[in-house]
Design an enzyme around this catalytic site. Structure first.
Site, short mmCIF file in Angstrom:
data_model
loop_
_atom_site.label_atom_id
_atom_site.label_comp_id
_atom_site.label_asym_id
_atom_site.label_seq_id
_atom_site.Cartn_x
_atom_site.Cartn_y
_atom_site.Cartn_z
N GLU A 294 0.81 -1.21 0.00
CA GLU A 294 0.00 0.00 0.00
C GLU A 294 0.85 1.27 0.00
O GLU A 294 0.81 2.06 0.95
CB GLU A 294 -0.91 0.02 1.23
CG GLU A 294 -1.93 -1.07 1.29
CD GLU A 294 -2.64 -1.12 2.63
OE1 GLU A 294 -3.68 -1.80 2.69
OE2 GLU A 294 -2.18 -0.49 3.60
N ARG A 297 2.49 7.79 0.03
CA ARG A 297 3.42 8.91 0.03
C ARG A 297 4.46 8.76 -1.07
O ARG A 297 4.78 9.72 -1.77
CB ARG A 297 4.11 9.01 1.39
CG ARG A 297 5.07 10.19 1.52
CD ARG A 297 6.03 10.01 2.71
NE ARG A 297 5.35 9.65 3.92
CZ ARG A 297 5.09 10.48 4.92
NH1 ARG A 297 5.45 11.74 4.82
NH2 ARG A 297 4.48 10.06 6.02
N CYS A 365 -3.39 33.49 11.64
CA CYS A 365 -3.20 34.15 12.93
C CYS A 365 -2.78 33.13 13.99
O CYS A 365 -3.50 32.85 14.96
CB CYS A 365 -4.48 34.86 13.35
SG CYS A 365 -4.90 36.25 12.29
N GLU A 366 -1.63 32.54 13.77
CA GLU A 366 -1.04 31.55 14.67
C GLU A 366 0.47 31.70 14.63
O GLU A 366 1.06 31.71 13.54
CB GLU A 366 -1.39 30.12 14.24
CG GLU A 366 -2.84 29.74 14.34
CD GLU A 366 -3.29 29.46 15.76
OE1 GLU A 366 -2.41 29.32 16.64
OE2 GLU A 366 -4.52 29.38 15.97
#
Length: 441
Positions: A294, A297, A365-366
């Protein structure tokens, strides 16, 4: 940069992907933009498929692990390349079926499949379901009785192999949420439980030891343990598994800290695994099982590049320099999740020498909205095109509309041509499911 014919720096000094100039892509489609190299995806699918044909007499199947990147186009490519797919949700299953992918070549995973997802799988004729809970077998057996179907199933087992990778993507440790351990007797109990079911046909077992693994020996050890378990079950119960799904997890290049593996090089990983299965088959006196792998990536990871446009550049003397882009953690949360590392280029000045190290910051906004830290670049300025390499896996699939930003569109490139495979969002898309209750009107 892990260069290849379809990923290189062209005569204009620009990054080129699939024969398309990245600067032209940014102009035509805007940024942020996911770009996928179709040839690389096909080459990776075919190298796995052809290796099983050559080294294991074709007695197996490659499944594309669609959690890495799920859209109708990638399922169509998988179908054309004559491989199967695995899905882990009703949404992935729906997308594959919507693309016309044959249900019988779909494997369905999940450690907590919802009842409606199991019913959807049975109703749709999914080929194989991977069981990961005792009562899941009960639910599935009842559903199969309702639909008059005998369902092929395999059981996810945990071989206890710890691969050298990030703790969050190790899936075969003893304390993993996935699978039944072969060391404490639960895998045997699950086997007996499933064999009692009238409407389930147990074919064998599945194991997956994690992701981003480069050591061949990790895969060999997992195969050895799985085959030993199959032999033990046959001896103890008489049941002989005829299918072994060994999962995926082959590592890819993100930075020069990682190995640079060619397409052909991945055949070596699969060959080592196949040899382990063949050797154990001979030693244990059990038939060679139908072998399933499988990869996800490794098929789409290096095929993907994300393009951004530079906005604000903020230099904190003696501390850090930020280069802000028009994307961020909403299109790539992997740094926030895993502190993942990337290679970053200025796509419009890709042949220029790097003169400084900067942090690529997103627009959310982090404070933790970071894409890459301390990456070497030429001196960047507003309007430059940033390319982040190896973003094909787990970027779009984990993207969100955080801060009500758009999830970027995606294009497929091949032979100098680019086409949308995921169209751009609009502001209307962001509010499409909002409802104004009558009490607020």
């Amino acid at each position: 940069m892990n260069q290849r014919e379809t990923l290189k720096i062209n005569a204009q000094g620009h990054l080129e992907i699939g024969g398309c100039d990245a600067v032209d892509l940014a102009k035509q489609f805007g940024t942020p933009l996911y770009v996928f190299d179709e040839k690389y995806i096909r080459d990776m699918m075919s190298i796995y498929r052809d290796t099983i044909a050559k080294e294991y007499d074709g007695n197996g199947l490659v499944l594309y692990a669609s959690k890495a990147f799920s859209c109708m186009a990638v399922y169509k490519i998988a179908e054309q390349e004559k491989i199967g797919v695995d899905v882990v949700s009703g949404g992935e299953l729906y997308t594959a079926l919507k693309a016309g992918f044959p249900a019988e070549k779909i494997f369905m995973h999940g450690n907590n499949k919802l009842p409606r997802e199991l019913e959807f799988a049975v109703e749709s004729g999914v080929g194989t379901i991977v069981l990961d809970a005792m009562d899941e077998a009960d639910m599935l057996d009842d559903l199969c009785a309702k639909y008059g179907r005998k369902q092929d199933v395999i059981i996810r087992i945990n071989p206890g192999v710890e691969a050298h990778t990030h703790a969050f993507v190790q899936t075969a440790r003893t304390d993993s949420k996935f699978g039944f351990s072969i060391s404490d007797g639960t895998a045997e109990k699950m086997t007996a439980h499933v064999l009692e079911k009238k409407n389930l046909k147990l074919r064998g077992y599945h194991c997956h030891i994690g992701s981003q693994i480069f050591e061949k020996q990790s895969f060999v050890l997992a195969a050895d343990k799985a085959m030993d378990f199959i032999a033990r079950i046959k001896k103890d119960t008489g049941f002989e598994a005829d299918l072994l799904n060994i999962g995926g997890g082959f590592g890819i290049w993100y930075t020069d800290e990682d190995a640079k593996i060619s397409v052909a090089g991945y055949a070596e990983y699969l060959t080592a695994l196949i040899e382990a299965v063949k050797k154990k088959s001979e030693q244990s006196g059990i038939a060679r099982p139908f072998l399933v792998i499988e990869p996800g990536r490794s098929i789409v990871g290096e095929a993907g590049v994300t393009l951004y446009t530079v906005g604000a550049v903020k230099d904190i003397p003696g501390v850090k320099k930020y280069v802000a882009i028009d994307g961020g953690m909403f299109d790539n949360p992997r740094y926030a999740l895993y502190q993942s590392k990337y290679t970053v280029l200025l796509a419009n000045r890709a042949n220029e020498a790097c003169t400084e190290k900067v942090t690529i910051a997103g627009k959310c906004c982090e404070s933790g909205d970071i894409i890459a830290v301390d990456v070497p670049l030429p001196q960047a300025k507003r309007g430059d095109i940033v390319a982040v390499l190896s973003t094909g896996a787990y970027n779009y699939s984990m993207a969100s509309n955080y801060n009500r930003n758009f999830i970027p569109p995606a294009v497929l490139v091949k032979d100098g041509k680019a086409e949308y495979i995921i169209k751009p969002q609009t502001y209307e898309d962001l509010v499409r499911n909002d409802v104004m209750p009558d009490s607020l009107k």
